[in-house]
Write a protein that holds these residues in place. Structure first.
Motif, PDB file in Angstrom:
ATOM      1  N   SER A  38      20.222  10.158  -3.021  1.00 53.04           N
ATOM      2  CA  SER A  38      19.507   9.409  -3.840  1.00 53.04           C
ATOM      3  C   SER A  38      20.245   9.240  -5.300  1.00 53.04           C
ATOM      4  O   SER A  38      20.435   8.351  -5.782  1.00 53.04           O
ATOM      5  N   TYR A  77      19.811  -5.387  -7.743  1.00 51.49           N
ATOM      6  CA  TYR A  77      18.936  -4.229  -6.845  1.00 51.49           C
ATOM      7  C   TYR A  77      17.275  -4.806  -6.902  1.00 51.49           C
ATOM      8  O   TYR A  77      16.769  -4.294  -5.567  1.00 51.49           O
ATOM      9  N   LEU A  81      16.021  -4.686  -3.178  1.00 51.74           N
ATOM     10  CA  LEU A  81      14.498  -4.364  -2.701  1.00 51.74           C
ATOM     11  C   LEU A  81      13.757  -5.018  -1.991  1.00 51.74           C
ATOM     12  O   LEU A  81      12.947  -4.626  -1.112  1.00 51.74           O
ATOM     13  N   ALA A  85      13.999  -2.914   1.350  1.00 54.31           N
ATOM     14  CA  ALA A  85      12.925  -1.782   1.428  1.00 54.31           C
ATOM     15  C   ALA A  85      11.960  -1.801   2.327  1.00 54.31           C
ATOM     16  O   ALA A  85      11.293  -0.980   2.743  1.00 54.31           O
ATOM     17  N   VAL A 132      19.995   0.296  -2.160  1.00 60.31           N
ATOM     18  CA  VAL A 132      18.639   0.642  -2.084  1.00 60.31           C
ATOM     19  C   VAL A 132      17.871   1.901  -1.301  1.00 60.31           C
ATOM     20  O   VAL A 132      16.960   1.926  -0.952  1.00 60.31           O
ATOM     21  N   GLN A 135      15.048   4.038  -2.034  1.00 58.93           N
ATOM     22  CA  GLN A 135      13.625   3.578  -1.552  1.00 58.93           C
ATOM     23  C   GLN A 135      13.278   3.502  -0.345  1.00 58.93           C
ATOM     24  O   GLN A 135      12.148   3.229   0.053  1.00 58.93           O
ATOM     25  N   VAL A 138      12.384   7.673  -0.181  1.00 63.81           N
ATOM     26  CA  VAL A 138      11.265   8.354  -0.980  1.00 63.81           C
ATOM     27  C   VAL A 138      10.068   8.179  -0.104  1.00 63.81           C
ATOM     28  O   VAL A 138       9.179   9.092  -0.075  1.00 63.81           O
ATOM     29  N   HIS A 337       7.136   7.415 -14.125  1.00 65.47           N
ATOM     30  CA  HIS A 337       7.481   6.844 -12.829  1.00 65.47           C
ATOM     31  C   HIS A 337       6.993   7.879 -11.849  1.00 65.47           C
ATOM     32  O   HIS A 337       6.854   7.337 -10.581  1.00 65.47           O
ATOM     33  N   GLN A 341       4.860   5.763  -9.244  1.00 68.42           N
ATOM     34  CA  GLN A 341       5.343   5.742  -7.947  1.00 68.42           C
ATOM     35  C   GLN A 341       4.507   6.429  -6.894  1.00 68.42           C
ATOM     36  O   GLN A 341       4.163   5.973  -5.726  1.00 68.42           O
ATOM     37  N   ASN A 355       5.712   0.368  -1.935  1.00 64.78           N
ATOM     38  CA  ASN A 355       6.970   0.936  -2.863  1.00 64.78           C
ATOM     39  C   ASN A 355       7.893  -0.132  -3.380  1.00 64.78           C
ATOM     40  O   ASN A 355       8.448  -0.250  -4.308  1.00 64.78           O
ATOM     41  N   THR A 356       8.126  -1.161  -2.422  1.00 66.02           N
ATOM     42  CA  THR A 356       8.927  -2.383  -2.618  1.00 66.02           C
ATOM     43  C   THR A 356       8.495  -3.097  -4.002  1.00 66.02           C
ATOM     44  O   THR A 356       9.083  -3.333  -4.828  1.00 66.02           O
ATOM     45  N   VAL A 359       8.854  -0.995  -7.070  1.00 66.65           N
ATOM     46  CA  VAL A 359      10.216  -0.904  -7.704  1.00 66.65           C
ATOM     47  C   VAL A 359      10.833  -2.086  -7.960  1.00 66.65           C
ATOM     48  O   VAL A 359      11.241  -2.356  -9.067  1.00 66.65           O
TER      49      VAL A 359
END
Length: 404
Positions: A38, A77, A81, A85, A132, A135, A138, A337, A341, A355-356, A359
């Motif tokens: 990561s 990015y 995502l 993601a 990505v 993500q 995580v 964060h 998150q 999560n997508t 982020v």
């Protein structure tokens, strides 16, 4: 309307356990490999920031004229995502990580071979969209962690992410000064290839029937955020926090290498070590979230970030103020964060899609703020950058101070 801190039970107390019972905690070596992978892949998004002066010199432009390339990386990015993601909920992560690793490596190699700013921007966009992988990992860590220590496990990966971001500035600046900016992109591609493929090999074997299509995750996001006020709040608050950080951090090299300080690229890159020191906040924040809940941690982080903005403004003339501000803004960002998150990962039954949304919101806020900061620096100098950061923090908090 009630305040955000009293709107829901989840915003007052530690996040609730998701409906799906997690499997036993990930072994230490597995968690370590995910953290290192990561860190390396997250660094790819920020490779261009410490190299802007070298890139501009190579292409015969002013540094402020190529600052937008750093924003392109963040927009890329965010797009990646949206596309990739959400697939973590429906497809085999091992195959997905392998494919994205190969695509990222190829795009970084193309960045190193770019002959102009346009070609470089396209290659950076593709590399950032494909990188990505963190993500996708995580949510896996959150699923495998015991409920009482979920935030701590997520914090390990987040700490590695920020270490990678700081390393991109420090190591990227030093390597760029010594070997040129193209060598930095080539080295990043080699590291991504090795660690990405190694991580893919050790991921759990998953047999998931493919459902929907590539864009199904995007179509599901608005409804998911609308149904979950906690997720919406986490998204907006992190967009404000990350936007403030991005505005300051992506423009900092212009200040340090400009007439105010006149530092070399390598020396300016070493400034990122102050952010590395602040990354130790992540494990502490994870413990506080597990114990007290996300709301208190985010509120404290916003107060710390608000203090850092005038320190950054003072740092336009006084170096010690920049030192203090760098530590404060990184500590605030990392703590916020971890809290936001963890809440995003546990507030719905589809953690990868949630999560997508989280982020994407953060990086969209960061990309817009970075773009505005570049324009502000060109017109009003460092004070304009600090103003953008302050406005982003204000928007992030006041927008969520009442519940819709």
């Amino acid at each position: 309307m009630p305040s955000a801190t009293s709107a829901t039970t989840a915003d007052q107390a530690p996040p609730t356990t998701p409906t799906k019972q997690p499997t036993p905690a990930a072994p230490a070596l597995f968690l370590t490999l995910i953290a290192v992978c990561s860190a390396v892949t997250a660094a790819n998004i920020y490779l261009a920031a410490p190299l802007l002066t070298l890139i501009a010199r190579d292409f015969g432009s002013a540094p402020s004229a190529v600052a937008w390339i750093a924003s392109v990386a963040q927009f890329g990015y965010a797009i990646g995502l949206l596309l990739f993601a959400p697939l973590g909920d429906t497809v085999n992560r091992r195959r997905l990580v392998t494919g994205l690793t190969l695509l990222t490596t190829a795009a970084l190699a193309a960045s190193a071979a770019a002959g102009g700013t346009g070609t470089l921007a396209v290659a950076v966009f593709v590399a950032s969209a494909a990188t990505v992988i963190p993500q996708l990992l995580v949510p896996l860590v959150a699923e495998r962690a015991p409920a009482a220590h979920r935030a701590r496990h997520v914090a390990v990966v987040i700490s590695a992410l920020f270490a990678g971001i700081v390393a991109a500035r420090v190591v990227g600046g030093l390597a760029g000064q010594a070997f040129g900016w193209r060598a930095v992109f080539l080295g990043a591609g080699a590291l991504t290839l090795v660690l990405g493929l190694t991580t893919a090999l050790v991921l759990p074997s998953e047999r998931r029937p493919s459902t929907g299509h590539l864009l199904s995750g995007i179509t599901a996001l608005p409804g998911l955020v609308r149904r979950s006020p906690d997720l919406w709040r986490a998204c907006v608050r992190q967009a404000g926090m990350f936007g403030a950080w991005s505005a300051l951090w992506t423009s900092l090299a212009l200040l340090l290498t400009g007439p105010s300080y006149g530092l070399s690229i390598a020396t300016a890159g070493l400034f990122g070590l102050f952010g590395l020191a602040a990354s130790v906040v992540a494990p502490l924040a994870g413990g506080l979230v597990d114990r007290f809940g996300a709301a208190r941690v985010v509120r404290s982080a916003y107060l710390l970030a608000a203090v850092s903005v005038p320190l950054f403004w003072l740092g336009g003339q006084v170096m010690w103020a920049l030192f203090a501000a760098a530590i404060a803004i990184h500590a605030a960002l990392v703590a916020s964060h971890v809290a936001n998150q963890t809440l995003a990962l546990t507030t719905t039954s589809t953690p990868a899609t949630a999560n997508t949304a989280y982020v994407v919101a953060g990086f969209a806020g960061g990309a817009i703020a970075s773009a505005l900061a570049g324009t502000a620096y060109s017109h009003w100098g460092w004070g304009g950058v600090c103003a953008v950061a302050g406005v982003w923090l204000l928007l992030g908090w006041t927008t969520t101070s009442v519940r819709r």
